[in-house]
Design a protein around this motif. Structure first.
Motif, PDB file in Angstrom:
ATOM      1  N   LEU A 128       0.849  -1.181   0.000  1.00 18.75           N
ATOM      2  CA  LEU A 128       0.000   0.000   0.000  1.00 18.75           C
ATOM      3  C   LEU A 128       0.889   1.238   0.000  1.00 18.75           C
ATOM      4  CD1 LEU A 128      -2.805   1.344   0.227  1.00 18.75           C
ATOM      5  CD2 LEU A 128      -2.536   1.248   2.713  1.00 18.75           C
ATOM      6  N   THR A 129       0.788   2.030  -1.042  1.00 20.78           N
ATOM      7  CA  THR A 129       1.552   3.271  -1.151  1.00 20.78           C
ATOM      8  C   THR A 129       0.599   4.439  -0.923  1.00 20.78           C
ATOM      9  OG1 THR A 129       3.072   2.289  -2.761  1.00 20.78           O
ATOM     10  CG2 THR A 129       3.000   4.692  -2.625  1.00 20.78           C
ATOM     11  N   VAL A 130       0.816   5.166   0.160  1.00 21.45           N
ATOM     12  CA  VAL A 130      -0.048   6.294   0.507  1.00 21.45           C
ATOM     13  C   VAL A 130       0.487   7.548  -0.173  1.00 21.45           C
ATOM     14  CG1 VAL A 130      -0.987   7.701   2.370  1.00 21.45           C
ATOM     15  CG2 VAL A 130      -0.653   5.235   2.707  1.00 21.45           C
ATOM     16  N   VAL A 131      -0.315   8.111  -1.071  1.00 21.63           N
ATOM     17  CA  VAL A 131       0.064   9.315  -1.789  1.00 21.63           C
ATOM     18  C   VAL A 131      -0.284  10.559  -0.979  1.00 21.63           C
ATOM     19  CG1 VAL A 131      -0.271  10.639  -3.923  1.00 21.63           C
ATOM     20  CG2 VAL A 131      -0.259   8.125  -3.987  1.00 21.63           C
ATOM     21  N   ARG A 132      -1.450  10.524  -0.330  1.00 19.09           N
ATOM     22  CA  ARG A 132      -1.915  11.662   0.470  1.00 19.09           C
ATOM     23  C   ARG A 132      -2.345  11.170   1.852  1.00 19.09           C
ATOM     24  NH1 ARG A 132      -3.296  16.334  -2.659  1.00 19.09           N
ATOM     25  NH2 ARG A 132      -3.100  15.954  -4.906  1.00 19.09           N
ATOM     26  N   PRO A 133      -1.501  11.326   2.870  1.00 21.02           N
ATOM     27  CA  PRO A 133      -1.890  10.935   4.230  1.00 21.02           C
ATOM     28  C   PRO A 133      -2.950  11.854   4.822  1.00 21.02           C
ATOM     29  CG  PRO A 133       0.251  11.976   4.248  1.00 21.02           C
ATOM     30  CD  PRO A 133      -0.113  11.804   2.805  1.00 21.02           C
ATOM     31  N   GLU A 134      -3.156  13.005   4.201  1.00 21.36           N
ATOM     32  CA  GLU A 134      -4.209  13.924   4.603  1.00 21.36           C
ATOM     33  C   GLU A 134      -4.699  14.648   3.360  1.00 21.36           C
ATOM     34  OE1 GLU A 134      -2.500  16.369   7.591  1.00 21.36           O
ATOM     35  OE2 GLU A 134      -1.006  17.270   6.264  1.00 21.36           O
ATOM     36  N   VAL A 135      -5.955  15.089   3.424  1.00 21.29           N
ATOM     37  CA  VAL A 135      -6.592  15.711   2.274  1.00 21.29           C
ATOM     38  C   VAL A 135      -7.149  17.058   2.697  1.00 21.29           C
ATOM     39  CG1 VAL A 135      -8.492  15.531   0.621  1.00 21.29           C
ATOM     40  CG2 VAL A 135      -7.167  13.502   1.214  1.00 21.29           C
ATOM     41  N   GLU A 136      -6.928  18.087   1.866  1.00 21.78           N
ATOM     42  CA  GLU A 136      -7.464  19.410   2.176  1.00 21.78           C
ATOM     43  C   GLU A 136      -8.928  19.475   1.747  1.00 21.78           C
ATOM     44  OE1 GLU A 136      -6.240  24.128   1.812  1.00 21.78           O
ATOM     45  OE2 GLU A 136      -5.594  22.729   0.245  1.00 21.78           O
ATOM     46  N   LEU A 137      -9.786  19.785   2.715  1.00 19.90           N
ATOM     47  CA  LEU A 137     -11.221  19.859   2.461  1.00 19.90           C
ATOM     48  C   LEU A 137     -11.773  21.218   2.884  1.00 19.90           C
ATOM     49  CD1 LEU A 137     -12.418  16.417   3.947  1.00 19.90           C
ATOM     50  CD2 LEU A 137     -11.853  16.919   1.563  1.00 19.90           C
ATOM     51  N   VAL A 138     -12.856  21.596   2.242  1.00 16.13           N
ATOM     52  CA  VAL A 138     -13.652  22.734   2.712  1.00 16.13           C
ATOM     53  C   VAL A 138     -14.679  22.154   3.681  1.00 16.13           C
ATOM     54  CG1 VAL A 138     -15.190  24.617   2.086  1.00 16.13           C
ATOM     55  CG2 VAL A 138     -13.368  23.930   0.517  1.00 16.13           C
ATOM     56  N   VAL A 139     -14.626  22.574   4.943  1.00 20.86           N
ATOM     57  CA  VAL A 139     -15.508  22.022   5.970  1.00 20.86           C
ATOM     58  C   VAL A 139     -16.189  23.153   6.734  1.00 20.86           C
ATOM     59  CG1 VAL A 139     -14.142  19.923   6.259  1.00 20.86           C
ATOM     60  CG2 VAL A 139     -13.602  21.922   7.636  1.00 20.86           C
ATOM     61  N   THR A 140     -17.233  22.790   7.461  1.00 25.06           N
ATOM     62  CA  THR A 140     -17.935  23.737   8.320  1.00 25.06           C
ATOM     63  C   THR A 140     -17.280  23.727   9.700  1.00 25.06           C
ATOM     64  OG1 THR A 140     -19.986  23.279   7.137  1.00 25.06           O
ATOM     65  CG2 THR A 140     -20.179  24.397   9.248  1.00 25.06           C
ATOM     66  N   ALA A 141     -17.017  24.896  10.251  1.00 25.24           N
ATOM     67  CA  ALA A 141     -16.304  24.989  11.529  1.00 25.24           C
ATOM     68  C   ALA A 141     -17.005  24.227  12.646  1.00 25.24           C
ATOM     69  CB  ALA A 141     -16.127  26.446  11.922  1.00 25.24           C
ATOM     70  N   GLY A 142     -18.326  24.134  12.587  1.00 23.57           N
ATOM     71  CA  GLY A 142     -19.056  23.431  13.634  1.00 23.57           C
ATOM     72  C   GLY A 142     -19.156  21.938  13.424  1.00 23.57           C
ATOM     73  N   ASP A 143     -18.586  21.413  12.332  1.00 21.81           N
ATOM     74  CA  ASP A 143     -18.700  19.981  12.036  1.00 21.81           C
ATOM     75  C   ASP A 143     -17.431  19.499  11.345  1.00 21.81           C
ATOM     76  OD1 ASP A 143     -19.840  17.491  11.949  1.00 21.81           O
ATOM     77  OD2 ASP A 143     -20.924  17.861  10.076  1.00 21.81           O
ATOM     78  N   ILE A 144     -16.302  19.634  12.028  1.00 22.37           N
ATOM     79  CA  ILE A 144     -15.014  19.246  11.459  1.00 22.37           C
ATOM     80  C   ILE A 144     -14.736  17.775  11.786  1.00 22.37           C
ATOM     81  CG2 ILE A 144     -12.536  19.695  11.478  1.00 22.37           C
ATOM     82  CD1 ILE A 144     -13.224  22.555  12.358  1.00 22.37           C
ATOM     83  N   PRO A 145     -14.508  16.931  10.773  1.00 19.24           N
ATOM     84  CA  PRO A 145     -14.258  15.505  11.036  1.00 19.24           C
ATOM     85  C   PRO A 145     -12.862  15.258  11.593  1.00 19.24           C
ATOM     86  CG  PRO A 145     -14.042  15.955   8.701  1.00 19.24           C
ATOM     87  CD  PRO A 145     -14.509  17.241   9.336  1.00 19.24           C
ATOM     88  N   ASP A 146     -12.739  14.189  12.402  1.00 23.95           N
ATOM     89  CA  ASP A 146     -11.419  13.793  12.888  1.00 23.95           C
ATOM     90  C   ASP A 146     -10.563  13.281  11.739  1.00 23.95           C
ATOM     91  OD1 ASP A 146     -13.122  12.493  15.673  1.00 23.95           O
ATOM     92  OD2 ASP A 146     -11.738  14.180  15.773  1.00 23.95           O
ATOM     93  N   HIS A 147     -11.220  12.590  10.788  1.00 23.51           N
ATOM     94  CA  HIS A 147     -10.510  11.967   9.678  1.00 23.51           C
ATOM     95  C   HIS A 147     -11.509  11.598   8.591  1.00 23.51           C
ATOM     96  CE1 HIS A 147     -11.944   8.588  12.173  1.00 23.51           C
ATOM     97  NE2 HIS A 147     -12.103   7.976  11.005  1.00 23.51           N
ATOM     98  N   ILE A 148     -11.005  11.208   7.436  1.00 23.01           N
ATOM     99  CA  ILE A 148     -11.845  10.584   6.430  1.00 23.01           C
ATOM    100  C   ILE A 148     -11.377   9.140   6.283  1.00 23.01           C
ATOM    101  CG2 ILE A 148     -12.300  12.736   5.211  1.00 23.01           C
ATOM    102  CD1 ILE A 148     -10.305  11.846   3.079  1.00 23.01           C
ATOM    103  N   THR A 149     -12.294   8.252   5.936  1.00 31.72           N
ATOM    104  CA  THR A 149     -12.004   6.825   5.877  1.00 31.72           C
ATOM    105  C   THR A 149     -11.939   6.361   4.428  1.00 31.72           C
ATOM    106  OG1 THR A 149     -13.125   6.462   7.996  1.00 31.72           O
ATOM    107  CG2 THR A 149     -12.757   4.539   6.595  1.00 31.72           C
ATOM    108  N   VAL A 150     -10.858   5.652   4.107  1.00 29.55           N
ATOM    109  CA  VAL A 150     -10.689   5.080   2.773  1.00 29.55           C
ATOM    110  C   VAL A 150     -10.686   3.560   2.906  1.00 29.55           C
ATOM    111  CG1 VAL A 150      -9.177   4.879   0.768  1.00 29.55           C
ATOM    112  CG2 VAL A 150      -9.398   7.073   1.951  1.00 29.55           C
TER     113      VAL A 150
END
Length: 219
Positions: A128-150
């Motif tokens: 498994l080669t991870v290209v992006r360990p994190e992803v830049e998202l536009v989110v709402t300040a009141g509902d920020i996720p801890d992570h996204i699941t792949v």
């Protein structure tokens, strides 16, 4: 909601203007201002060395902070500008924006992978080669996720996981307007070397001049 929003400690700055700012810098502080959120601006000071450390860590302008100022309620802020000395490139002043729950902001969200035990590509020895360990998202300040699941449980060797295959949290969307790769499953290095050698042999055979082949036949 994100569970590990970093704290940013500041003190309220008494007095405003260039004189107060210069005094703060003499005391190894960096003056700043917190504005927005429907309340009056709050002049602050940040500890110089702490700020420099955070700036060197990167992504200071896209990190959500929980600002703590004595005598005031904690508030979530994001940096909107860092003014630097034009000669020494040292921070001279920092602007922060207070965030309401409905405010849209850009943040880097960590990626969590699941399904590795069921992944056929990994079971065959793939990597498994991870290209992006994190992803830049536009989110709402009141509902920020801890992570996204792949979920990679269905990937074979040579397959990729892209952002379009991810179920993003409600209200979140990528800042990049294309289907970019997050990770892929590649062949183990030994298998890749064997394939490269096979391809090399085929190329070498194809490169034998036809005239030489004809001369061999005549002999």
């Amino acid at each position: 909601m994100a569970g590990e929003i970093p704290d940013l400690i500041a003190t309220e700055r008494t007095g405003t203007g260039k004189g107060a700012a210069r005094q703060a810098r003499r005391e190894h502080q960096v003056p700043g201002i917190v504005y927005g959120g429907g309340v009056d601006p709050l002049p602050i000071n940040l500890h110089y060395h702490d700020l420099r450390k955070r700036l060197k860590a990167g992504r200071f302008l896209s990190t959500l902070f929980n600002m703590k100022v004595d005598g005031h309620e904690d508030v979530r802020v994001i940096c909107r500008a860092v003014q630097r000395d034009i000669v020494k490139d040292l921070p001279m002043h920092v602007d922060f924006l207070r965030l309401r729950r409905s405010t849209k902001i850009n943040l880097f969200i960590p990626v969590e992978f699941v399904g590795e035990d069921e992944c056929p590509g990994l079971r065959k020895g793939g990597v498994l080669t991870v290209v992006r360990p994190e992803v830049e998202l536009v989110v709402t300040a009141g509902d920020i996720p801890d992570h996204i699941t792949v979920d990679i449980s269905g990937l074979n060797i040579g397959d990729t996981a892209t952002i379009s295959s991810v179920d993003l949290p409600a209200g979140a969307k990528p800042t990049i307007d294309r289907d970019f790769v997050i990770a892929n499953v590649t062949a183990p290095s030994g298998l890749r070397s064997d394939e490269d050698e096979d391809e090399g042999d085929e190329v070498a055979a194809d490169e034998v001049p036809t005239t030489e082949q004809g001369e061999e036949e005549d002999e």
